[in-house]
Write a protein that holds these residues in place. Structure first.
Motif, PDB file in Angstrom:
ATOM      1  N   TYR A  56       0.835  -1.205   0.000  1.00 37.19           N
ATOM      2  CA  TYR A  56       0.000   0.000   0.000  1.00 37.19           C
ATOM      3  C   TYR A  56       0.870   1.254   0.000  1.00 37.19           C
ATOM      4  O   TYR A  56       0.522   2.260  -0.636  1.00 37.19           O
ATOM      5  CB  TYR A  56      -0.938  -0.013   1.202  1.00 37.19           C
ATOM      6  N   PHE A  60       0.711   4.299  -3.001  1.00 33.49           N
ATOM      7  CA  PHE A  60       0.443   5.724  -2.784  1.00 33.49           C
ATOM      8  C   PHE A  60       1.705   6.589  -2.829  1.00 33.49           C
ATOM      9  O   PHE A  60       1.607   7.808  -2.785  1.00 33.49           O
ATOM     10  CB  PHE A  60      -0.267   5.916  -1.439  1.00 33.49           C
ATOM     11  N   TYR A  65       0.727   4.998 -10.053  1.00 33.35           N
ATOM     12  CA  TYR A  65      -0.363   4.158  -9.565  1.00 33.35           C
ATOM     13  C   TYR A  65      -1.547   4.993  -9.093  1.00 33.35           C
ATOM     14  O   TYR A  65      -2.692   4.721  -9.494  1.00 33.35           O
ATOM     15  CB  TYR A  65       0.135   3.247  -8.444  1.00 33.35           C
ATOM     16  N   TYR A  66      -1.319   6.007  -8.245  1.00 38.72           N
ATOM     17  CA  TYR A  66      -2.479   6.768  -7.792  1.00 38.72           C
ATOM     18  C   TYR A  66      -3.034   7.670  -8.886  1.00 38.72           C
ATOM     19  O   TYR A  66      -4.212   8.029  -8.866  1.00 38.72           O
ATOM     20  CB  TYR A  66      -2.191   7.540  -6.500  1.00 38.72           C
ATOM     21  N   GLU A  67      -2.208   8.037  -9.862  1.00 43.91           N
ATOM     22  CA  GLU A  67      -2.742   8.756 -11.013  1.00 43.91           C
ATOM     23  C   GLU A  67      -3.637   7.839 -11.850  1.00 43.91           C
ATOM     24  O   GLU A  67      -4.652   8.285 -12.399  1.00 43.91           O
ATOM     25  CB  GLU A  67      -1.606   9.310 -11.873  1.00 43.91           C
ATOM     26  N   ALA A  69      -5.424   5.496 -10.571  1.00 41.33           N
ATOM     27  CA  ALA A  69      -6.664   5.413  -9.801  1.00 41.33           C
ATOM     28  C   ALA A  69      -7.560   6.614 -10.085  1.00 41.33           C
ATOM     29  O   ALA A  69      -8.775   6.472 -10.312  1.00 41.33           O
ATOM     30  CB  ALA A  69      -6.346   5.308  -8.312  1.00 41.33           C
ATOM     31  N   ILE A 265      -7.765  -1.867  -3.709  1.00 40.26           N
ATOM     32  CA  ILE A 265      -7.999  -0.420  -3.764  1.00 40.26           C
ATOM     33  C   ILE A 265      -9.109  -0.093  -4.756  1.00 40.26           C
ATOM     34  O   ILE A 265      -9.976   0.751  -4.492  1.00 40.26           O
ATOM     35  CB  ILE A 265      -6.692   0.313  -4.113  1.00 40.26           C
TER      36      ILE A 265
END
Length: 289
Positions: A56, A60, A65-67, A69, A265
């Motif tokens: 995790y 983040f 990866y979070y882009e 998402a 996620i």
């Protein structure tokens, strides 16, 4: 006593479905959740009960990866809105068509889009929207372009078109039954009180069809955010979303732990979207949902 027997019968009827849901949904999802807390190791699928947060933290701490998402959520929301605006008029037309032959014909048109495999339908879109596709050839023939093809595929626009084409029948089917259940006398009462046809539609029909709008948007959102084939074929690996990362981590790199983390996620994002949709629709519908 009679109520108790009736409840037992209902539970017996629901038992096969509940067992199927337990075995083929809850257990696999729980296994993915537990695997996501193991340290990342190539080729290892077993649950090792490590309870490590490294996967995790990796998700983040890296923008890629979070882009992805944020891109997945934005894409699914956009597709849901477009499918609603395109699907509601079609669903309204089908619901208000009283002639059985015409109603059946319209329903066949909607259902026919679901009879072909999604990959085949996307290949058809590629023939239409490719650089050498029918649209670009027609534009070049008409002199609208200088020979440079219009970029209709392998970008965000192409993925949106593919997802809308895929999810639109689900939106229509979610709305038709709800709109048919709205009694015409309600709209007639509004018009008898001085409301125009347009105002009666917005003040009566749309709020009364909010359960169908909610269920349709939730279904489209879930299908869009979890789609792998459409972003792959229509985006050409250029529009990277969470399902593509899951595929790469599990199938290409054999990193089951991190792939499971991305999947968890995405699942939590979908649950959060459900709660937001539920609260928003309940307010818009005056608490009827």
């Amino acid at each position: 006593m009679q109520d108790t027997q009736e409840n037992r019968r209902l539970w017996l009827l629901a038992t096969p479905g509940l067992l199927f849901f337990l075995i083929f949904f809850l257990i696999p999802v729980s296994a993915l959740f537990l695997i996501s807390f193991d340290k990342s190791s190539t080729g290892i699928v077993d649950i090792r009960w490590m309870f490590d947060l490294g996967n995790y933290e990796r998700f983040f701490s890296r923008a890629i990866y979070y882009e992805a998402a944020l891109r997945s959520v934005g894409l699914a929301m956009l597709v849901s809105i477009i499918a609603l605006f395109l699907g509601y008029p079609l669903a309204f037309l089908i619901a208000k068509t009283t002639d059985p032959a015409r109603n059946t014909f319209l329903m066949i048109l909607v259902l026919s889009a679901m009879q072909l495999d999604m990959v085949i339908r996307l290949f058809g879109l590629m023939v239409l929207m490719g650089d050498k596709g029918l649209i670009n050839q027609a534009a070049a023939w008409a002199g609208w372009t200088d020979g440079t093809p219009i970029p209709l595929m392998y970008n965000f626009f192409g993925v949106v078109v593919g997802l809308v084409q895929f999810t639109l029948p689900f939106m229509i089917l979610s709305l038709v039954g709800v709109i048919q259940g709205i009694h015409p006398s309600l709209e007639e009462a509004a018009r008898s009180l001085g409301a125009s046809r347009w105002k009666a539609f917005w003040k009566v029909t749309v709020p009364m069809s909010m359960p169908g709008i909610l269920s349709g948007m939730l279904l489209v959102f879930a299908l869009a955010i979890s789609s792998y084939v459409v972003p792959t074929l229509m985006g050409g690996w250029k529009v990277v979303v969470l399902p593509i990362h899951i595929f790469q981590q599990i199938s290409e790199l054999a990193k089951w732990q991190f792939g499971a983390t991305v999947a968890v996620i995405m699942f939590l994002i979908s649950i959060a979207a459900m709660l937001v949709y539920q609260r928003s629709a309940s307010r818009l519908a005056g608490g009827r949902i």
